[in-house]
Design an enzyme around this catalytic site. Structure first.
Site, mmCIF file in Angstrom:
data_model
loop_
_atom_site.group_PDB
_atom_site.id
_atom_site.type_symbol
_atom_site.label_atom_id
_atom_site.label_comp_id
_atom_site.label_asym_id
_atom_site.label_seq_id
_atom_site.Cartn_x
_atom_site.Cartn_y
_atom_site.Cartn_z
ATOM 1 N N HIS A 138 -2.984 -17.049 -1.358
ATOM 2 C CA HIS A 138 -3.121 -17.222 -2.809
ATOM 3 C C HIS A 138 -3.830 -16.052 -3.472
ATOM 4 O O HIS A 138 -4.619 -15.349 -2.846
ATOM 5 C CB HIS A 138 -3.809 -18.558 -3.154
ATOM 6 N N GLU A 161 -2.382 -21.597 -5.644
ATOM 7 C CA GLU A 161 -2.124 -22.096 -4.299
ATOM 8 C C GLU A 161 -0.629 -22.107 -3.995
ATOM 9 O O GLU A 161 0.184 -21.985 -4.916
ATOM 10 C CB GLU A 161 -2.699 -23.516 -4.185
HETATM 11 C C1 GLP Z 1 -11.137 -17.844 -3.686
HETATM 12 C C2 GLP Z 1 -10.848 -17.116 -5.006
HETATM 13 C C3 GLP Z 1 -9.905 -15.954 -4.822
HETATM 14 C C4 GLP Z 1 -10.357 -15.129 -3.625
HETATM 15 C C5 GLP Z 1 -10.328 -15.961 -2.378
HETATM 16 C C6 GLP Z 1 -10.740 -15.196 -1.130
HETATM 17 O O1 GLP Z 1 -10.220 -18.837 -3.403
HETATM 18 N N1 GLP Z 1 -10.326 -17.978 -5.998
HETATM 19 O O2 GLP Z 1 -9.878 -15.176 -6.008
HETATM 20 O O3 GLP Z 1 -9.506 -14.011 -3.503
HETATM 21 O O4 GLP Z 1 -11.221 -17.038 -2.567
HETATM 22 O O5 GLP Z 1 -12.115 -15.230 -0.987
HETATM 23 P P1 GLP Z 1 -12.936 -14.315 0.012
HETATM 24 O O6 GLP Z 1 -12.913 -12.950 -0.589
HETATM 25 O O7 GLP Z 1 -14.298 -14.901 0.026
HETATM 26 O O8 GLP Z 1 -12.231 -14.362 1.311
#
Ligand code: GLP
Length: 260
Positions: free
Chosen positions: A138, A143
């Site tokens: 996503h 999603e």
């Molecule tokens: C969340 C956010 C996204 C982000 C993703 C990955 O779901 N809504 O924008 O890219 O997490 O997070 P992380 O960078 O902590 O792996």
């Protein structure tokens, strides 16, 4: 789509920060789209350093964040408002009124989402959108199954996302089930997009997004339709790319390529 693979997370973050700084230096009143999560932390750290040591000026910059959990007030430590304030905004000279983050406590979400979309247009559209990627492919909180034409709206989170994000909360049950998120269609309207990913747990999603078919099952794959995207990866996140050698070859040959 340009794929830039760095040896380390730090290098990846610095390369991405250069792109952001270039946009701001070329257009001091640039409109930035910003992401949360652990991935862009290094990028924000480098932007703060550039602001403090090199005078990178955010005084005319406007920002729009991708998403926010529904039900979390701006001062909740797990809210994206709090995250952005702690990890970027309080360290740079951006005026408060130039910052936009979806509200997690709006009384009328439908009206709020429409206002958010209109506000982006009023500010001239997003010049550069920063993205991370979820382990399920996503972008923002779009999603699997999200329309590739979707706009800012309320979205129910997938189980994998709730599990992945549970690490930031005391208990899994505390992770909100709903979020307000920019849509894939909203994101694709940015003039330029950078996506960052690091770590082995992102390798499959990254490969599917870059080399798989365009599909609402991996909403990051919609970036294949955008004319100006750069993907910044560390070695681990790049480890499942089939065309890896070609991406390196392109970077290697870039300095000598004909300019016009
Ligand atoms: C969340 C956010 C996204 C982000 C993703 C990955 O779901 N809504 O924008 O890219 O997490 O997070 P992380 O960078 O902590 O792996």
């Amino acid at each position: 789509m340009e794929i830039i693979i760095s040896q380390t997370y730090e290098q990846m973050s610095k390369s991405a920060a250069k792109v952001v700084a270039e946009v701001i230096n070329q257009k001091p009143n640039a409109v930035l789209g910003l992401a949360t999560g652990s991935t862009p932390l290094g990028l924000y750290k480098e932007l703060i350093r550039m602001h403090k040591e090199e005078g990178l000026d955010f005084s005319h910059v406007t920002t729009f964040n991708l998403d926010e959990y529904v039900g979390l007030a701006a001062d909740h430590p797990q809210s994206y408002h709090y995250f952005m304030w702690e990890n970027l905004f309080k360290h740079i000279n951006i005026p408060r009124e130039n910052i936009h983050i979806p509200s997690g406590t709006a009384r009328n979400y439908r009206a709020f989402c429409q206002w958010y979309e209109e506000r982006i247009v009023q500010c001239g559209g997003i010049d550069l959108q920063v993205l991370g990627i979820g382990a399920d492919g996503h972008i923002a909180f779009n999603e699997p199954g999200s329309s590739l034409g979707s706009r800012t709206r309320l979205k129910t989170l997938a189980e994998q996302t709730i599990n992945d994000n549970a690490r930031f909360f005391e208990r899994k049950e505390d992770v909100p089930i709903y979020a307000i998120t920019m849509g894939v269609g909203t994101i694709l309207e940015a003039r330029e997009i950078i996506l960052l990913a690091n770590g082995a747990n992102k390798a499959e999603a990254v490969a599917a997004a870059i080399e798989g078919p365009v599909s609402s099952m991996i909403t990051a794959s919609a970036l294949q339709m955008h004319p100006h995207v750069q993907i910044f990866l560390d070695e681990e996140a790049a480890s499942k790319l089939k065309m890896r050698k070609y991406y390196d070859w392109i970077q290697e040959k870039k300095p000598g390529s004909p300019r016009s």
